[in-house]
Each structure stands twice: as C-alpha cells, then as structure tokens.
Design a protein around this motif. Structure first.
Motif, PDB file in Angstrom:
ATOM      1  N   LEU A 188       0.844  -0.912  -0.325  1.00 31.85           N
ATOM      2  CA  LEU A 188       0.135   0.079   0.226  1.00 31.85           C
ATOM      3  C   LEU A 188       0.832   1.418  -0.157  1.00 31.85           C
ATOM      4  CD1 LEU A 188      -2.606  -1.130   2.882  1.00 31.85           C
ATOM      5  CD2 LEU A 188      -2.779  -0.698  -0.069  1.00 31.85           C
ATOM      6  N   VAL A 189       1.841   1.065   0.863  1.00 35.81           N
ATOM      7  CA  VAL A 189       2.984   2.554   0.671  1.00 35.81           C
ATOM      8  C   VAL A 189       3.448   2.580  -0.965  1.00 35.81           C
ATOM      9  CG1 VAL A 189       5.034   3.286   1.893  1.00 35.81           C
ATOM     10  CG2 VAL A 189       3.903   2.483   3.276  1.00 35.81           C
ATOM     11  N   TRP A 192       0.860   4.324  -3.196  1.00 33.98           N
ATOM     12  CA  TRP A 192       1.123   5.354  -2.878  1.00 33.98           C
ATOM     13  C   TRP A 192       2.432   6.521  -2.916  1.00 33.98           C
ATOM     14  CZ3 TRP A 192       3.500   7.678   2.288  1.00 33.98           C
ATOM     15  CH2 TRP A 192       4.109   9.842   2.242  1.00 33.98           C
ATOM     16  N   ILE A 193       3.474   5.915  -3.341  1.00 31.35           N
ATOM     17  CA  ILE A 193       5.097   6.392  -3.111  1.00 31.35           C
ATOM     18  C   ILE A 193       5.438   6.195  -4.630  1.00 31.35           C
ATOM     19  CG2 ILE A 193       7.038   6.005  -3.233  1.00 31.35           C
ATOM     20  CD1 ILE A 193       6.598   5.754  -0.084  1.00 31.35           C
TER      21      ILE A 193
END
Length: 242
Positions: A188-189, A192-193
């Motif tokens: 999930l990170v 986002w990134i």
C-alpha cells in the motif's frame, strides 16, 4: 537527471524514496520465503508429511516464482509497471496469511504456490521503475541498497520463525500472520509513493529539447553526396593522394 531535478522544494528526492521502499520490498520477498525453513518439522508433524512432501513445499514455491518472472515483465510493459508491482506485493502478502490458515496439506500448497507466483511479479517491474528513476550517478548506490534487502529479509524471516515458535511457543502458523500483514502495508505504501513514469528529462541547455536522429538504410544509400563519395573514381582519387 540529477538530484536537483528530482528534488521537489527541499523534499526527499523521489529516487531516494523509491530506493527505500524497494529495499523493504526485497525484505518482504525473502522474509516470507525464509519463515518456512525453521517450520518444516512443525508443518510435517501437522500434516503427517513424508520427506518428499516436505521437500516439495519449497520446490513448488520456486516453480511458481520463476514461471512468472518473464511474463510479469511483459505484463508490466503492457499494463504499467506500478500496477503489476503493487498488485503482486499485496497479493503475495495476502496469500502468505492465507497459507497460515490452511487446514490441509493440499490447500496449504495451493496458497504457498500462489505466494511464489505473485512474488514473481516483483523483480521485472521493480528493476524497470528503479532504472528509470535513479540518477545515473547514483544507480550503483541505489541498486546496492535495494538488493541488500534480500540479506535482511532472510535474517528477519529466520528470526521471526525461530523466536515466535521456538522461544515464545506460538503456533507454526503465527509467523505467516506476523510477516504477511507488514507485506500488505508495504504494498500500500508502494501504491502511494511510486510514480509509474518519472519526470521527463529537462530541455537542452539552448532551451530546445534534444531530438533523436533516426537513420534508415534508405536515407543512407539514397544520399547523393555519400554515393558520390563512395564511387570508384572518388575511391581511386583518394588512393592516389595517399
């Protein structure tokens, strides 16, 4: 692309954030596969397995993993590297948790091969994204940091299995949950990134973008000046001057 070009208003450069998250990605890959080693005795006792059946646990995992490396690269080029990478990480984290829940050897093996398959989604897209984003003068450093996650992952995976089951007395299923949840968070990170396409290269110093020169065989052999220069009379004249 230099550090100043990828640094936005004093923030951490994009390539640095990408390097860190890919470092954790390799920890996730190697940590999840490493937890099984110390648990072989427990898994064998749970499902009453022979030595051949125990050996097949890692064999079937790597069959799934290697089978998807090349197709995942092709899919990443077609659908987008970010989509394939994030999907693979989230799903292999989810199937790691599911593998710990399986009540029989057959269902466990199914979940475990799915972990291998979705881990096969990682290398090609990750390599493509990091190659695009890391500046040329930082590519060796960035790649070294990313790949060092493999060693950290192995150490962490073995440690989690040994401590949770051996010293804390937990079920052999616990390490699958302990490591599966952080893997999903890492995915999930990444969502986002990661930017599927990094910022375009800046224009040339004179203010005009660099143009790629494409030369075809028709351009080469249809050029009158080149043909005159390579004519027999021209060649003979150059030979007489030498």
């Amino acid at each position: 692309m230099n550090d100043a070009q990828v640094n936005e208003k004093g923030k951490v450069p994009y390539w640095v954030k990408l390097t860190i998250i890919f470092f954790f990605g390799w920890i996730a890959l190697y940590g999840s596969r490493a937890i099984v080693g110390p648990l072989m005795v427990n898994i064998g006792a749970e499902f009453d397995l022979s030595k051949a059946q125990l050996g097949s646990i890692m064999s079937i995992f790597f069959i799934g993993y290697t089978a998807l490396n090349i197709p995942s690269g092709m899919i990443g080029d077609y659908l987008g590297k970010k989509k394939v990478l994030v999907t693979g990480v989230v799903l292999f984290g989810g199937f790691t948790i599911i593998a710990g829940m399986m009540p029989t050897y057959v269902t466990f093996m199914f979940a475990w091969v799915m972990v291998g398959i979705f881990q096969g989604f990682y290398y090609g897209p990750q390599y493509g994204l990091s190659s695009e984003a890391i500046p040329k003068h930082r590519i060796t450093l960035g790649s070294a940091i990313i790949n060092s996650g493999m060693a950290f992952g192995l150490s962490i995976g073995y440690y989690i299995s040994s401590i949770s089951v051996g010293e804390m007395g937990m079920s052999w299923r616990a390490p699958f949950y302990i490591i599966g949840v952080p893997i999903i968070i890492i995915g999930l990170v990444m969502l986002w990134i990661i930017k599927d396409k990094p910022k375009a290269q800046p224009a040339a110093e004179n203010g005009a973008p660099k143009q790629k020169v494409k030369l075809t065989f028709k351009d080469l052999f249809g050029n009158r000046n080149i043909n005159l220069a390579m004519s027999p009379s021209s060649v003979q004249s150059m030979a007489s001057l030498s």
